[in-house]
Scaffold this motif. Structure first.
Motif, PDB file in Angstrom:
ATOM      1  N   ALA A  18      39.760  44.119  22.700  1.00  0.00           N
ATOM      2  CA  ALA A  18      40.915  43.620  21.520  1.00  0.00           C
ATOM      3  C   ALA A  18      41.524  43.245  20.107  1.00  0.00           C
ATOM      4  N   GLN A  83      41.553  47.835  22.513  1.00  0.00           N
ATOM      5  CA  GLN A  83      42.983  47.901  23.487  1.00  0.00           C
ATOM      6  C   GLN A  83      43.885  46.835  23.663  1.00  0.00           C
ATOM      7  N   GLN A  84      44.584  46.003  23.625  1.00  0.00           N
ATOM      8  CA  GLN A  84      45.150  45.062  22.879  1.00  0.00           C
ATOM      9  C   GLN A  84      45.439  44.300  24.058  1.00  0.00           C
ATOM     10  N   HIS A  85      45.050  44.526  25.461  1.00  0.00           N
ATOM     11  CA  HIS A  85      45.558  43.594  26.564  1.00  0.00           C
ATOM     12  C   HIS A  85      44.491  43.193  27.140  1.00  0.00           C
ATOM     13  N   ARG A 246      47.581  47.262  35.068  1.00  0.00           N
ATOM     14  CA  ARG A 246      48.637  49.040  35.154  1.00  0.00           C
ATOM     15  C   ARG A 246      47.356  49.711  35.837  1.00  0.00           C
ATOM     16  N   GLU A 270      52.803  47.103  37.995  1.00  0.00           N
ATOM     17  CA  GLU A 270      51.226  46.322  37.361  1.00  0.00           C
ATOM     18  C   GLU A 270      51.273  45.757  38.794  1.00  0.00           C
TER      19      GLU A 270
END
Length: 353
Positions: A18, A83-85, A246, A270
């Motif tokens: 992230a 990957q922001q999450h 996810r 999820e």
């Protein structure tokens, strides 16, 4: 911990995901904090690595104003996969740790950090010899490699544990107790990993026994096989970015000639990886029944799910409802088989998931 922070951080490197780690003060580049390469006051701000990204790439306009010129090439050649999450992770630098072990500094450092504060003196050469024996011994055998990897961790833990026990009113630390605790943990570990072997009661015998172990190599041919006449084979797989995370499902239906009947891929929201595996199987069986097939082989690379379906293992309560839906579909099939297959033979479903 604060006293040893400087020594520990030199063995840590951040894996960028992230980009939320500190641009200036975390060692994400592998050369130490960037702040040490500049006197610019910008280095004292709270900028993250992601602040220097634009659309998944390094931002020239931001870097040219703040980043030291000597590190431009290092930064630009650092690949990023935003990957922001997923937050950045601090990982141990294996090259740095291996250098410490191979150079012979390991025993001395462990002794100075732990043994001194635990009340053990330098004349206890037997434990020092145990430490030195760890990094000087080389072996490719599975049992011995496991022993060598775990021993220094056990030693550090037992020294620290004994120090705390002594400090807070427990039994006084002594070398015999520490040595016995280290041996006991190693014995339990090896006995758990290789239960068919008889492990000796002495430390030197334990090492010699593990050195004689030879890793058994078994080769299996793995390939996808066509179903028999009048049968349909359903290969499914589920995937999870994290557990929890996810989820996605994928699968492929093929007839007796190996020809494609249909393929699918679908998001599942999820949850856990077990949920993804079950939902993928439900999705595949549902379509097989909708297409009119009643002789079905369900092929999965999840051995655990196969055992649940065949009722060879008891599932967790949290997925009983899902498995109930799957069993209801199986009840509609005239002839049903569920088999496990290695991932290499399930690669289409795996890629689709």
């Amino acid at each position: 911990m604060p006293m040893n922070r400087q020594q520990v951080e030199q063995h840590i490197q951040w894996k960028l995901q992230a980009g939320n780690c500190s641009f200036w003060w975390d060692n994400w580049l592998g050369i130490g904090p960037l702040a040490q390469f500049t006197t610019n006051s910008n280095s004292f701000n709270n900028s993250t690595v992601a602040d220097f990204w634009e659309e998944g790439k390094w931002s020239w306009s931001k870097m040219i104003r703040q980043v030291p010129a000597s590190q431009f090439s290092n930064i630009l050649t650092t690949e990023i996969f935003p990957q922001q999450h997923i937050p950045d992770r601090a990982l141990a630098r294996i090259d740095s740790i291996e250098h410490t072990f191979k150079s012979g500094q390991f025993a001395a450092k462990v002794w100075s950090y732990f043994a001194g504060s635990a009340g053990l003196h330098s004349d206890h050469s037997s434990l020092q010899l145990l430490l030195q024996q760890w990094w000087t011994t080389k072996s490719k055998n599975a049992a011995h490699k496991l022993l060598l990897q775990a021993t220094p961790i056990f030693i550090c833990w037992k020294l620290w544990k004994n120090r705390c026990a002594c400090k807070y009113g427990g039994k006084a630390t002594n070398i015999i107790r520490v040595k016995y605790a280290v041996y006991k943990d190693n014995f339990k570990m090896l006995n758990s990993a290789f239960p068919h072997l008889q492990w000796p009661a002495k430390w030197t015998d334990l090492i010699q026994k593990s050195e004689k172990c030879v890793h058994e190599i078994k080769v299996n041919m793995v390939k996808w096989l066509k179903p028999a006449n009048q049968w349909l084979k359903v290969n499914t797989d589920g995937s999870a970015l994290m557990n929890l995370g996810r989820l996605g499902a994928g699968g492929i239906l093929r007839d007796k000639h190996g020809k494609l009947v249909m393929a699918f891929t679908t998001p599942l929201g999820e949850g856990t990886n077990n949920k993804a595996e079950i939902e993928a199987a439900i999705f595949g069986l549902t379509w097989a029944l909708e297409l009119g097939y009643r002789n079905i082989i369900l092929e999965l690379d999840s051995q655990l799910l196969v055992h649940w379906i065949l009722k060879k293992a008891v599932p967790r309560w949290s997925i009983i409802t899902q498995l109930g839906r799957l069993q209801q579909l199986i009840a509609q099939v005239h002839n049903f088989k569920c088999t496990h297959v290695f991932r290499e033979a399930n690669c289409v479903a795996d890629a689709l998931s």
